[in-house]
Design a protein around this motif. Sequence first.
Motif, mmCIF file in Angstrom:
data_model
loop_
_atom_site.group_PDB
_atom_site.id
_atom_site.type_symbol
_atom_site.label_atom_id
_atom_site.label_comp_id
_atom_site.label_asym_id
_atom_site.label_seq_id
_atom_site.Cartn_x
_atom_site.Cartn_y
_atom_site.Cartn_z
ATOM 1 N N LYS A 176 0.846 -1.193 0.000
ATOM 2 C CA LYS A 176 0.000 0.000 0.000
ATOM 3 C C LYS A 176 0.882 1.244 0.000
ATOM 4 N N GLN A 177 0.413 2.295 -0.598
ATOM 5 C CA GLN A 177 1.163 3.545 -0.594
ATOM 6 C C GLN A 177 0.864 4.266 0.718
ATOM 7 N N LEU A 178 1.651 3.935 1.733
ATOM 8 C CA LEU A 178 1.335 4.410 3.077
ATOM 9 C C LEU A 178 2.410 5.318 3.663
ATOM 10 N N LEU A 179 3.522 5.471 2.987
ATOM 11 C CA LEU A 179 4.647 6.162 3.596
ATOM 12 C C LEU A 179 4.746 7.616 3.172
ATOM 13 N N GLY A 180 3.735 8.131 2.517
ATOM 14 C CA GLY A 180 3.742 9.529 2.140
ATOM 15 C C GLY A 180 3.550 10.416 3.346
ATOM 16 N N GLU A 181 3.674 11.710 3.132
ATOM 17 C CA GLU A 181 3.625 12.655 4.233
ATOM 18 C C GLU A 181 2.256 13.313 4.406
ATOM 19 N N SER A 182 1.391 13.202 3.435
ATOM 20 C CA SER A 182 0.102 13.883 3.531
ATOM 21 C C SER A 182 -0.723 13.319 4.677
ATOM 22 N N GLN A 183 -1.292 14.215 5.464
ATOM 23 C CA GLN A 183 -2.139 13.794 6.574
ATOM 24 C C GLN A 183 -3.564 13.493 6.125
ATOM 25 N N CYS A 184 -3.893 13.843 4.897
ATOM 26 C CA CYS A 184 -5.225 13.512 4.353
ATOM 27 C C CYS A 184 -5.052 13.008 2.928
ATOM 28 N N PRO A 185 -4.543 11.771 2.785
ATOM 29 C CA PRO A 185 -4.320 11.207 1.453
ATOM 30 C C PRO A 185 -5.622 11.052 0.687
ATOM 31 N N LEU A 186 -5.502 10.970 -0.633
ATOM 32 C CA LEU A 186 -6.665 10.826 -1.495
ATOM 33 C C LEU A 186 -6.946 9.348 -1.744
ATOM 34 N N LEU A 187 -8.207 8.979 -1.592
ATOM 35 C CA LEU A 187 -8.639 7.610 -1.872
ATOM 36 C C LEU A 187 -9.379 7.594 -3.191
ATOM 37 N N ASP A 188 -8.874 6.815 -4.127
ATOM 38 C CA ASP A 188 -9.523 6.686 -5.432
ATOM 39 C C ASP A 188 -10.443 5.475 -5.420
ATOM 40 N N GLY A 189 -11.253 5.342 -6.457
ATOM 41 C CA GLY A 189 -12.170 4.212 -6.542
ATOM 42 C C GLY A 189 -13.414 4.401 -5.709
ATOM 43 N N VAL A 190 -13.802 5.641 -5.447
ATOM 44 C CA VAL A 190 -14.923 5.951 -4.563
ATOM 45 C C VAL A 190 -15.978 6.734 -5.321
ATOM 46 N N ALA A 191 -17.240 6.458 -5.044
ATOM 47 C CA ALA A 191 -18.355 7.199 -5.633
ATOM 48 C C ALA A 191 -19.253 7.738 -4.533
ATOM 49 N N PHE A 192 -19.768 8.932 -4.752
ATOM 50 C CA PHE A 192 -20.693 9.537 -3.797
ATOM 51 C C PHE A 192 -22.073 8.904 -3.924
#
Length: 739
Positions: A176-192
Amino acid sequence: MYWLLILLVAIAGCTHAQLTAQTSVAPELRECYLDPLLVNRNNLPPSTIQVLIDIIQKIEDNSDVNVDLRQLSALVLHTLIPSNLQVLANTTLNSSLKCAIHHMLSTTVDARVRGDENTCNQLSQYRALRTARSVNDDVEILNLAQIKSATHGNMRQYDPNDDVEFSNYGGSKSEKQLLGESQCPLLDGVAFTDWGAVSTGNVIAGIAAGAQLQQVPVVELAKGSVLNYNNVQQTVTSIYPATLSGDLAEAVLIQGTDRGSPSIAIGTAGNWNSSQAHRHYMLHSRVNVEMTDPEIRGDIDGFLLGSTITNALNSYSSLRLSQLLDMYYSSRNGVFNADFRACNRRSLSQQYITSANLVGETYAFAAALDTNMPLRGTIIGGLESLVNSAVTNFQSYTSSNLNDLSCLTSDGQSPDYRLKTNLYIALDSSWQYSAVYPAIAYLLDAIEVGKFGSSATLLSAFDGSIVVNTTFSPADFHSNYTLLKHQSMLTGVNLETSLTNIRLMMQESLRNESLRNYVGGNSTVLLYLINSGNIQNNEAVWEQARQLNNTVPDLRIIFATATNQFDSLWNLVRDMHNDIKTIALSSTGTNVEIVMGSVLERIQQRTRQFDDFVEPGYINFYAISPNYFFEQNDNRRLRVVRSSSGVGSLVICHSRSVVQPSGNIEIFLQNPCDGFWTINSCPPLYLSVQSNTGGAAATSAVCTDSPTTSDIKSRSRSWDVSVGLAVLELVSSSYSLLS
């Protein structure tokens, strides 16, 4: 989602199908990551369930696609989460729609630093820069050193060859791409959806697995490796790894090894960048993201739909994938049962998902996955106890933390009629795009623009020219109305020119309908969205508005202006007190629902008309314009015919003065405009057709609508469990353009 590689076993019916799965972006999808126009999500339709359903409908209506629900659910996943199995032709969708559905089905976590983390709730204009995946992983992962060297606050393009993070464990790549620094990463594959953000790839995977249910030997999933755990059941049921146990097993293995946690954390909340322009879903945390809130909802929904798909197909053998999704994510009725819909997710999961089965399936799948998933350590304390922890926390989190809209609340907020109108928006391009786009998106969602609902047309308020052609497709509208298109529009408002051209366009459309002997359709609303001040109104403008009001049946002109323009516009509308609104749109697109609520309410009062199919528990409201019966004819009458079978009965009422009539009133259309000198003064005929099912659940579905027809008369929801098809025929009618 690492488990998707294994899921191909169940979908394709081949025990070695996982070996064929590609682990980088397919050539047909690379433009989604390399073309600057497609990389910018603001040029793609928003990620909503309505847009997803619309795109799937386009695939189903394509003459080159001849597959059923079982086949299409698998093909969609194979094409947009690539394998070298059978896929949809690259020409099935245009590039914009292809990239949009790909992003809605492909789960990734983007943890790159963006520099805007302190304003994560206000990212309406954020542009996600992506690159093609050139590594053997199912998610996008980045070079940690490159991330740390990035200039804070600045966007930058990444070299595709740098788009990988190597760990210290034998050079293996991160799961998983977990080692980035952003405190609010973007989650793709999601629909409202109105009932919470949903990972729609999980939903489709559950449907695909349930439509071809299999018992898959665990040893096949282990690829011949020896299992390291005892008391593992010999098979897994395909629908489990496709949904619930897939994510649970991933959480168990990653958290149980990399983090050595004795308790498996389930659930990570988030929010959308905008309340209306849903394009980026931001997680509130960058740790323990193996099973986020949208994935939980997607897993549950996919499991529920997959578990009942056989029964649904028994009720309606030609059920389409788009229809199944439309019924489930509906405010009423559900999948052939009013209880079976997304707003009832919590109680349905308690009914269909048992802890014992979930533990057994998750334990077996985790044991198999452990043999071929690169991990940074070994399980400490036993896999079975970690699985029990994950399932217990999942059940607890689902019951307590997913505070989604309930059916009781949904029913209270949802009207018992369908909103159907032809909405023409005359737009003043002096509005900021960031302010006016969310307002337009809100209206399109609210009036249910779609194949079986309302249409939308975008016009220029300067000259009435077409900016976006009339469409029943929300995906097409959003693909065409972009920032670049907005900036190319002529600036200013010219009421005389725009009203003249709009009147001529609408009258030509009416003449075409008359030549086809067609009477009826959605109501028509012309909405002017005006930002400019000091609008010029004179006798020539008034004359154009008068002709438009008098010659287009049941047209309503509405003005929504940034400043109070009542004194300038009052004589151009039918109801001066209700058809002129003052709105204050913010540059960030916030508070749209509050600001546009009064405009929507006025539009809704014009849309309760003309729906051929009568749904259980719904009332259809019709209005017949006096243009169709102004001239005298002693043989004129209205005939309502029930043309199909179904449960329950129909209650039909009409009135000349009550917009929503109730009670039994004798229909009488002889000399209906006696005493009225003009068409505009003669009242319409209001009609209601109500279904009465006595609360009985449907056991079969009736559908007489051809799935390929494009005639306006057939634009009703073909999936409806109809009480009956009420066909309205105006006998001896003649359309008049008299003013």
